[in-house]
Design a protein around this motif. Sequence first.
Motif, short mmCIF file in Angstrom:
data_model
loop_
_atom_site.label_atom_id
_atom_site.label_comp_id
_atom_site.label_asym_id
_atom_site.label_seq_id
_atom_site.Cartn_x
_atom_site.Cartn_y
_atom_site.Cartn_z
N UNK A 14 0.81 -1.22 0.00
CA UNK A 14 0.00 0.00 0.00
C UNK A 14 0.85 1.28 0.00
N UNK A 15 2.02 1.23 0.62
CA UNK A 15 2.89 2.42 0.66
C UNK A 15 3.36 2.81 -0.73
N UNK A 16 3.56 1.85 -1.59
CA UNK A 16 4.08 2.13 -2.93
C UNK A 16 3.00 2.26 -3.99
N UNK A 20 -0.25 8.87 -2.52
CA UNK A 20 0.51 9.50 -1.44
C UNK A 20 -0.01 10.92 -1.21
N UNK A 21 -0.10 11.68 -2.27
CA UNK A 21 -0.58 13.06 -2.19
C UNK A 21 -1.71 13.26 -3.19
N UNK A 34 4.10 6.62 -4.98
CA UNK A 34 5.57 6.64 -5.00
C UNK A 34 6.07 5.98 -6.29
N UNK A 35 5.45 4.88 -6.66
CA UNK A 35 5.83 4.15 -7.86
C UNK A 35 5.63 5.02 -9.11
N UNK A 126 -3.16 14.34 2.18
CA UNK A 126 -2.34 13.13 2.25
C UNK A 126 -3.24 11.94 2.03
N UNK A 127 -2.77 10.99 1.23
CA UNK A 127 -3.53 9.78 0.96
C UNK A 127 -3.15 8.67 1.93
#
Length: 160
Positions: A14-16, A20-21, A34-35, A126-127
């Motif tokens: 989920x982090x990648x 994110x924004x 991020x990816x 922020x997501x």
Amino acid sequence: MLALCVTALIFYFPANFLPVLEIHFLGSIRTTTVFQGAFAVFDQGYWVVGLAVLAAAVIGPGLLILSILAQILIVKWGLSVAFWRRGLKQLLKLQGLLSQLTMLEIYVISFLVSSFQLSDFSDIYFGMGTFCFTMLFLVTLFLQREYDLEHMWTLLDGHR
């Protein structure tokens, strides 16, 4: 350490791959992960920077977590087999490189800096990816704090 590895793996995807924004500017809404951010930099012609972002924010942390998880499982169940001992030896040799390659803290700081810079003329949200990325950073920080390379080498040397 096993619990920290599993937790880090839970946050890794989920982090990648979650936003994110989210930027709202003049009626336009943009989200990024991020990816996607790594590939966007690559597509703009900054391929060295794009590769660095991809390596340090996506590939490096994943390999570090998987390496430590494999080391833990080999120590727990596979030291009696020569194949697994050789595999553990190779993972221990690569551990320093993987630790240096992982730079999650830089990206957490960049999320904060970009949100403050852009907040004057747009709305920034922020997501869930930001939360997961921050948690991934914290869990990886604790994982690296608990990990002892010297101890892992002694476990390998002691089981001959």
